[in-house]
Design an enzyme around this catalytic site. Structure first.
Site, PDB file in Angstrom:
ATOM      1  N   SER A  87      32.700 -37.513  20.625  1.00  0.00           N
ATOM      2  CA  SER A  87      33.337 -36.508  19.448  1.00  0.00           C
ATOM      3  C   SER A  87      33.418 -37.000  18.227  1.00  0.00           C
ATOM      4  O   SER A  87      33.244 -38.203  18.123  1.00  0.00           O
ATOM      5  CB  SER A  87      34.868 -36.123  19.962  1.00  0.00           C
ATOM      6  N   GLN A  88      33.391 -36.089  17.198  1.00  0.00           N
ATOM      7  CA  GLN A  88      33.620 -36.422  15.880  1.00  0.00           C
ATOM      8  C   GLN A  88      34.953 -37.253  15.501  1.00  0.00           C
ATOM      9  O   GLN A  88      36.052 -37.037  16.030  1.00  0.00           O
ATOM     10  CB  GLN A  88      33.635 -35.195  15.098  1.00  0.00           C
TER      11      GLN A  88
END
Ligand code: SAH
Length: 230
Positions: A76-77
């Site tokens: 994920s970011q």
């Protein structure tokens, strides 16, 4: 002047100076998204993201974006991970459960904030890579379990915090049941594509929704209490 592979590695992000530059840019991105907890920012600063992505994506580690990790999954970011783990409100003595280990980046961040991290990953190959990555980075207080995280991890419950890194339409019942009183659960709620990351708290044996943290796109949570595995 160094040439060839060495030089490429430095550019890619694994030289000490490149690690620092990359880490600072992730910290800045997390701040810009509203992360203020100094412990969370320090974890983003000190966990080397380059140790938790496939080698061929090393040139992307300084980017505040999701990175493919194979098996149709992504890591994920970082700013989003920062927001989510900040919302858990973890204390140094807490035991936390993560669902969806991937390559182990979030588990490594959680390990900086909590006493112990259990992380469940359904794809055995990813679980094995995450174990290797965490060990290589000297993370001793995180354990990766291969299995269906929608069942939680009853043998190690209750948990002071639970974070789910994949989306489903609702919180799986076993996760709600395995959250300690006063504990927080953070999870993307939606069909895996356009999701709302929500923060819940366990109060009087009930799971209460506290707030919507942000919108995001997550991979689907697959399993007995998630989307059907096909
Ligand atoms: N936490 C990771 C993100 C991983 S992406 C990070 O630090 O970047 C989401 C992960 O959830 C994928 O690896 C996927 O295989 C896993 N997943 C999906 N459904 C799951 C389930 N029921 N139990 C455990 N893991 C699951």
């Amino acid at each position: 002047m160094k040439q060839g592979a060495d030089r490429d590695d430095e550019r890619a992000g694994t030289a000490p100076w490149a690690e620092r530059v990359n880490a600072e840019s992730l910290v800045r991105a997390a701040r810009a998204q509203g992360v203020t907890d100094a412990r969370v920012l320090e974890a983003l600063r000190t966990v080397r993201r380059s140790s938790f992505v496939p080698k061929e994506t090393l040139n992307q580690v300084g980017c505040d974006c999701a990175i493919p990790i194979g098996q149709a999954q992504t890591t994920s970011q970082p700013s989003l991970i920062g927001l989510m783990i900040e919302a858990l409100g973890l204390g140094a003595e807490d035991v936390v459960l993560e669902i969806g280990t991937g390559y182990g980046y979030q588990a490594a961040l959680l390990a900086k904030l909590a006493r112990y991290v259990f992380s469940v990953e359904r794809i055995p190959e990813l679980a094995e890579i995450a174990r290797h990555n965490l060990k290589a980075e000297g993370v001793l207080n995180a354990e990766v379990v291969t299995g269906d995280g929608t069942l939680g991890l009853p043998s190690s419950a209750p948990f002071d915090g639970i974070v789910v890194a994949a989306a489903f339409l609702r919180v799986p019942d076993p996760l709600a049941a395995q959250l300690a009183p006063g504990g927080r659960l953070v999870m993307p709620v939606g069909n895996g594509g356009g999701d709302l990351v929500k923060v819940f708290e366990s109060r009087d044996n009930d799971l209460v929704e506290l707030r919507v943290l942000c919108g995001a796109r997550f991979v689907p949570l697959l399993g007995a209490n998630g989307f059907e595995v096909r």
